[in-house]
Scaffold this motif. Sequence first.
Motif, mmCIF file in Angstrom:
data_model
loop_
_atom_site.group_PDB
_atom_site.id
_atom_site.type_symbol
_atom_site.label_atom_id
_atom_site.label_comp_id
_atom_site.label_asym_id
_atom_site.label_seq_id
_atom_site.Cartn_x
_atom_site.Cartn_y
_atom_site.Cartn_z
ATOM 1 N N VAL A 252 38.985 37.604 49.966
ATOM 2 C CA VAL A 252 39.439 37.980 48.610
ATOM 3 C C VAL A 252 38.941 39.334 48.113
ATOM 4 C CG1 VAL A 252 39.188 37.335 46.166
ATOM 5 C CG2 VAL A 252 39.213 35.631 48.062
ATOM 6 N N TRP A 253 37.423 39.665 47.916
ATOM 7 C CA TRP A 253 36.858 40.840 47.840
ATOM 8 C C TRP A 253 35.355 40.974 48.437
ATOM 9 C CZ3 TRP A 253 32.949 42.068 43.677
ATOM 10 C CH2 TRP A 253 32.746 43.548 43.706
ATOM 11 N N LYS A 254 35.182 41.760 49.435
ATOM 12 C CA LYS A 254 34.088 41.625 50.252
ATOM 13 C C LYS A 254 32.823 42.280 49.322
ATOM 14 C CE LYS A 254 34.638 46.151 52.577
ATOM 15 N NZ LYS A 254 34.731 46.904 53.943
ATOM 16 N N GLY A 255 33.112 42.837 48.197
ATOM 17 C CA GLY A 255 32.119 43.322 47.575
ATOM 18 C C GLY A 255 31.038 41.937 46.722
ATOM 19 N N ARG A 256 30.040 42.503 46.292
ATOM 20 C CA ARG A 256 29.218 41.538 45.473
ATOM 21 C C ARG A 256 28.597 42.196 44.483
ATOM 22 N NH1 ARG A 256 25.524 37.875 49.667
ATOM 23 N NH2 ARG A 256 27.274 37.242 51.032
ATOM 24 N N ASN A 257 27.841 43.420 44.426
ATOM 25 C CA ASN A 257 27.313 44.112 43.164
ATOM 26 C C ASN A 257 26.994 45.139 43.756
ATOM 27 O OD1 ASN A 257 25.899 44.419 41.011
ATOM 28 N ND2 ASN A 257 23.815 43.084 41.579
ATOM 29 N N ASP B 50 39.815 36.199 24.990
ATOM 30 C CA ASP B 50 40.129 35.262 25.827
ATOM 31 C C ASP B 50 40.539 36.039 27.355
ATOM 32 O OD1 ASP B 50 39.400 33.629 24.096
ATOM 33 O OD2 ASP B 50 41.523 33.209 23.220
ATOM 34 N N LEU B 51 40.086 35.465 28.193
ATOM 35 C CA LEU B 51 40.392 36.231 29.428
ATOM 36 C C LEU B 51 41.588 35.549 30.257
ATOM 37 C CD1 LEU B 51 36.823 36.032 31.387
ATOM 38 C CD2 LEU B 51 38.185 37.909 30.481
ATOM 39 N N GLN B 52 42.543 36.297 30.687
ATOM 40 C CA GLN B 52 43.956 36.011 31.275
ATOM 41 C C GLN B 52 44.091 36.533 32.509
ATOM 42 O OE1 GLN B 52 46.132 33.577 29.762
ATOM 43 N NE2 GLN B 52 44.485 33.397 28.123
ATOM 44 N N TYR B 53 44.530 35.982 33.611
ATOM 45 C CA TYR B 53 44.621 36.912 34.811
ATOM 46 C C TYR B 53 45.982 37.557 34.399
ATOM 47 C CZ TYR B 53 41.969 33.619 37.680
ATOM 48 O OH TYR B 53 40.683 33.006 38.415
ATOM 49 N N GLY B 54 46.848 37.405 33.793
ATOM 50 C CA GLY B 54 48.035 38.526 33.595
ATOM 51 C C GLY B 54 47.469 39.780 32.988
ATOM 52 N N ASP B 55 46.310 40.031 32.236
ATOM 53 C CA ASP B 55 45.907 41.094 31.733
ATOM 54 C C ASP B 55 45.375 42.141 33.100
ATOM 55 O OD1 ASP B 55 46.242 40.613 29.195
ATOM 56 O OD2 ASP B 55 44.204 39.697 28.936
ATOM 57 N N PHE B 56 44.952 41.456 33.809
ATOM 58 C CA PHE B 56 44.456 42.282 35.341
ATOM 59 C C PHE B 56 45.469 42.276 36.160
ATOM 60 C CE2 PHE B 56 40.566 39.844 33.447
ATOM 61 C CZ PHE B 56 39.770 40.917 33.428
ATOM 62 N N ASP B 57 46.483 41.449 36.269
ATOM 63 C CA ASP B 57 47.623 41.870 36.897
ATOM 64 C C ASP B 57 48.377 43.079 36.397
ATOM 65 O OD1 ASP B 57 46.983 39.402 38.446
ATOM 66 O OD2 ASP B 57 48.446 38.180 37.426
ATOM 67 N N ARG B 58 48.453 43.201 35.437
ATOM 68 C CA ARG B 58 49.023 44.423 34.529
ATOM 69 C C ARG B 58 48.254 45.766 34.715
ATOM 70 N NH1 ARG B 58 50.457 40.285 31.077
ATOM 71 N NH2 ARG B 58 48.792 40.925 29.614
ATOM 72 N N ASP C 34 44.836 46.059 35.981
ATOM 73 C CA ASP C 34 43.615 46.205 37.009
ATOM 74 C C ASP C 34 42.309 46.072 36.425
ATOM 75 O OD1 ASP C 34 41.932 47.622 38.942
ATOM 76 O OD2 ASP C 34 43.511 47.159 40.231
ATOM 77 N N THR C 35 41.922 47.203 36.058
ATOM 78 C CA THR C 35 40.587 47.282 35.612
ATOM 79 C C THR C 35 40.397 47.500 34.152
ATOM 80 O OG1 THR C 35 39.543 48.390 37.330
ATOM 81 C CG2 THR C 35 38.483 48.390 35.453
ATOM 82 N N LYS D 18 40.137 40.895 40.952
ATOM 83 C CA LYS D 18 41.338 41.140 41.935
ATOM 84 C C LYS D 18 42.431 40.925 41.309
ATOM 85 C CE LYS D 18 42.607 41.311 46.714
ATOM 86 N NZ LYS D 18 42.387 40.949 48.041
ATOM 87 N N PRO D 19 43.582 41.967 41.279
ATOM 88 C CA PRO D 19 44.893 41.571 40.463
ATOM 89 C C PRO D 19 45.642 40.582 41.372
ATOM 90 C CG PRO D 19 44.379 44.225 40.377
ATOM 91 C CD PRO D 19 43.525 43.247 41.207
#
Length: 292
Positions: free
Chosen positions: A41-46, A194-202, A204-205, A242-243
């Motif tokens: 998924v994403w190998k980063g942590r912090n 309110d968090l939505q995956y779609g915001d990050f899909d469009r 990214d950051t 991750k988008p």
Amino acid sequence: MMELTLRSGALCAKVSTHGGELISLTDESGFDYIWNGDPAVWKGRNPNLFPIVGKLKDGHIQVGDFTCEMPQHGLVRQREFQVLQSGPNFVEFGIAADAETKLQYPFAFLLHIRHTLLPDGFETQFTVENCDDAPMPFCIGAHTGFTCPLEPGKTLEDYAIHFSAEEDTGTIPIGSNGLMPQQRKLPLKGKQWDLQYGDFDREDTLIFEGLHSTQVTLSPKSGGKGVQMDFAGWPMLAFWTKPHAQAPFLCIEPWQGCTVCENADSDFFHKRHCVTLEPGKTWQRSFRVTLV
């Protein structure tokens, strides 16, 4: 690479000399609030970001006649730090400029990162020292990945970011080229997003600048376990997952500086929120995470 264990009350944290990171934060039940770094998924942590945050335009930027070429988020996140001092609930890591870093960033610097485990969370403190004989430009930031959802039976979309003050602004998106345009999107009104995956899909950051808040809380909209970050003194705050992956984590990132704007010039000293540190001087800033 070496890992150390910190303890405070019922909390346990693990820190690593690789990148100087705090890589785990568990409570008495064994639940880890820090993302596990699953490479699928994403190998980063912090990761710690220095001396740039984000990308450079065309991969380089100028300091006088010297061309700095650095990967995204800078030079230290994949390097080994030394343990300068440690105790049952804290560690202070350090890294200094060397021949390799000076090929990309021509300054003699010292970067100290101190992680302190508290009974209800942790604090991370950055200290930068200019050991050179010329003014040194730099940006710095954190990229803390939190497990989300924090409870079984929920998804990220059951959560919201709660701001400590009323907000009326928008995010600064990152374009497909990794650079920042000038317009703002996703207007933020009030104290809850309110968090939505779609915001990050469009986008990214999602990057906020000039917030009235100095504290944000990630928690379910219906109430429940959460994490709170105090970021007083940091001019920017970014959120990322991750988008197009519906990944079970959310990064909350206090930034001093950011990726380069599309219309920016090539002078490092002109980077947005860049710090210019005089010879022999130090700069210090911290953020704090509390379990709520």
